[in-house]
Design a protein around this motif. Structure first.
Motif, PDB file in Angstrom:
ATOM      1  N   ASN A  82      41.486  44.060  35.881  1.00 41.13           N
ATOM      2  CA  ASN A  82      40.432  45.058  36.026  1.00 41.13           C
ATOM      3  C   ASN A  82      39.860  45.002  37.444  1.00 41.13           C
ATOM      4  N   THR A  84      38.313  47.732  38.695  1.00 45.10           N
ATOM      5  CA  THR A  84      37.468  48.934  38.738  1.00 45.10           C
ATOM      6  C   THR A  84      36.016  48.645  39.079  1.00 45.10           C
ATOM      7  N   THR A  86      33.841  47.951  36.813  1.00 45.87           N
ATOM      8  CA  THR A  86      33.095  48.163  35.573  1.00 45.87           C
ATOM      9  C   THR A  86      33.226  46.907  34.733  1.00 45.87           C
ATOM     10  N   HIS A  89      34.229  47.084  30.329  1.00 49.10           N
ATOM     11  CA  HIS A  89      35.099  48.267  30.316  1.00 49.10           C
ATOM     12  C   HIS A  89      35.659  48.447  28.905  1.00 49.10           C
ATOM     13  N   LEU A  92      39.346  48.560  28.485  1.00 47.66           N
ATOM     14  CA  LEU A  92      40.050  47.336  28.893  1.00 47.66           C
ATOM     15  C   LEU A  92      39.577  46.120  28.114  1.00 47.66           C
ATOM     16  N   ARG A 422      49.362  50.436  38.384  1.00 46.63           N
ATOM     17  CA  ARG A 422      49.148  50.522  36.934  1.00 46.63           C
ATOM     18  C   ARG A 422      50.425  50.213  36.168  1.00 46.63           C
ATOM     19  N   VAL A 429      44.496  47.893  37.203  1.00 50.66           N
ATOM     20  CA  VAL A 429      43.736  49.137  37.070  1.00 50.66           C
ATOM     21  C   VAL A 429      42.729  49.219  38.208  1.00 50.66           C
ATOM     22  N   THR A 443      34.889  42.368  39.371  1.00 51.35           N
ATOM     23  CA  THR A 443      35.589  42.155  38.100  1.00 51.35           C
ATOM     24  C   THR A 443      36.946  41.468  38.272  1.00 51.35           C
TER      25      THR A 443
END
Length: 464
Positions: A82, A84, A86, A89, A92, A422, A429, A443
């Motif tokens: 991860n 991203t 976030t 998530h 995820l 990906r 991601v 993250t």
């Protein structure tokens, strides 16, 4: 169509004699190897029939079959990286378990355990007894119960306390949660009758009192953890609802959703209601998730007055909603960390990532940039400030300032890089914004840097 090429497609027996296949079949299930070879042959046959393949050799077919085999050997549910930013998530897997939780899961998963056995008494016990004392100690509630997720928790509460009765709730709190599950639908399934009061943006205490009658089962408050209504708004606070409930002898239930057990306000965040605050204010029953802000496994946690929790334990639906030994083990280990807030922040990944200081993240980002720059030349890297998200339907308006590695490539678009990452063996991601690929280090684990590097090295090789 090249008929001669079609005739030259190898037979299965011929491919099974290939040295590469012989070697791999020793460590793989024969049925998967044969499946992969058949799919590879079919792929080339179709390509020949459509005039897309004009030449071939057996080694190409074998190599393609081995690629197919590698994918077949992978679990459908698998690890992803991860990048991203976030933290929680939903797509995820939400919160990452702590090391302590993982060890607890392994301990009960590979051994027999006392799931429903009272070791001291030498007789059958309750699976809920393992964590109820912890829930009581941490939240200040009289009792606690755990089911498989928070939607199930809300359904169980309402079915127990409000079956064939009315549950009064503000229109502004009739939220839709992930996967199109809606609070009104959950309530209907529980056999509680929904009574909507107030308007989307403003609900007053008289909206509740006007609708209270002899068939009112609960006063329900749902924390809108995944959105905020701003501007001309008003809602009835918990203290008023609790007072109203006592006056009419009606239990007050709060679905607090994200399950915050730490006061984030003192760390500079916008105030988010904690479970402890709700219990202290006199709410009769509170439900929340285990895998959001709490940072544990998926679970629906219910705490509150003993008389109500005891009734839920006896509800036959509880058996259908109960959690298993591994979830219990992970949850117990996670909750134990909350006995000391410092330990919780240090050891629970969700809390640690949310509360990571900027300087630590900056150093982490430059470390990643140096590693990537040392082995790849086709990508242009830079470190810049970036805003992360808490995610998971928690703190919807809150962004967290941190750092990210951003990069571009003259020979690939950011979208092409995103797709390639990906589709890496371990999927990575990322986010794409303003023509750049973004690796938010909040993250990311340091041990994942090498996987990202290997992926970019492989991408670069294909460009040359």
């Amino acid at each position: 169509m090249n008929k001669n090429l079609l005739k030259s497609l190898p037979k299965m027996d011929e491919l099974l004699e290939n040295d590469k296949i012989k070697k791999v079949i020793e460590s793989s299930m024969r049925v998967l190897v044969i499946e992969s070879l058949r799919e590879a042959i079919d792929y080339y046959r179709t390509g020949i029939l459509k005039d897309k393949i004009t030449e071939l050799n057996n080694e190409e077919i074998v190599d393609y079959a081995l690629e197919i085999l590698e994918k077949k050997k992978q679990n459908k549910l698998r690890r992803v990286i991860n990048a991203t930013g976030t933290v929680i998530h939903t797509n995820l897997g939400r919160s990452i378990l702590s090391k302590q939780a993982l060890e607890a899961v392994e301990n009960v998963a590979v051994n027999y355990n006392n799931l429903e056995y009272d070791v001291e008494a030498g007789k059958r016990g309750s699976r809920y007894s393992h964590i109820e004392e912890l829930l009581v100690k941490i939240t200040g509630a009289e009792a606690g119960l755990v089911v498989n997720n928070n939607a199930a928790a809300v359904m169980l509460i309402l079915n127990t306390l409000c079956k064939d009765k009315e549950a009064i709730v503000s229109r502004g709190q009739l939220v839709e949660i992930g996967g199109s599950f809606r609070i009104p639908d959950v309530m209907a399934f529980s056999s509680a009758k929904l009574i909507e009061v107030g308007t989307t943006n403003r609900t007053h205490d008289y909206d509740y009192t006007r609708n209270i009658n002899e068939n009112t089962g609960v006063l329900l408050k749902v924390h809108t953890s995944n959105f905020k209504i701003m501007g001309f708004t008003e809602e009835v606070d918990l203290e008023t609802l609790v007072k109203m409930g006592k006056e009419h002898n009606i239990p007050v239930v709060e679905d607090i959703g994200s399950g915050v057990l730490v006061d984030f306000n003192k760390y500079g965040f916008i105030p988010e209601p904690t479970v402890q605050e709700s219990i202290k204010k006199g709410v009769d029953v509170v439900s929340f998730s285990g895998d959001k802000m709490l940072g544990g496994p998926q679970a629906g946690i219910i705490v509150g007055k003993k008389e109500y929790i005891d009734r839920m334990k006896k509800n036959q639906i509880t058996r259908a909603l109960r959690i298993d030994k591994m979830t219990l083990a992970a949850l117990e280990a996670t909750l134990k960390l909350y006995l000391d807030e410092k330990e919780a922040i240090e050891n629970i990944p969700t809390l640690n990532m949310i509360l990571s200081d900027k300087e630590t993240l900056k150093q982490k980002a430059f470390r990643l940039k140096r590693k990537l720059s040392s082995k790849t030349t086709e990508f242009s890297y830079k470190v810049e400030t970036e805003y992360s998200m808490v995610g998971g339907g928690s703190m919807p308006t809150e962004t967290i300032e941190g750092y990210a590695v951003k990069f571009t490539c003259d020979k690939m678009t950011p979208q092409q890089i995103e797709i390639a990452l990906r589709n890496n063996k371990t999927p990575i991601v990322v986010r794409v914004n303003n023509g750049e690929v973004i690796l938010d280090v909040r993250t990311l684990k340091v041990e994942e840097f090498d996987i990202i590097l290997d992926a970019l090295v492989n991408i670069e090789k294909k460009l040359k």
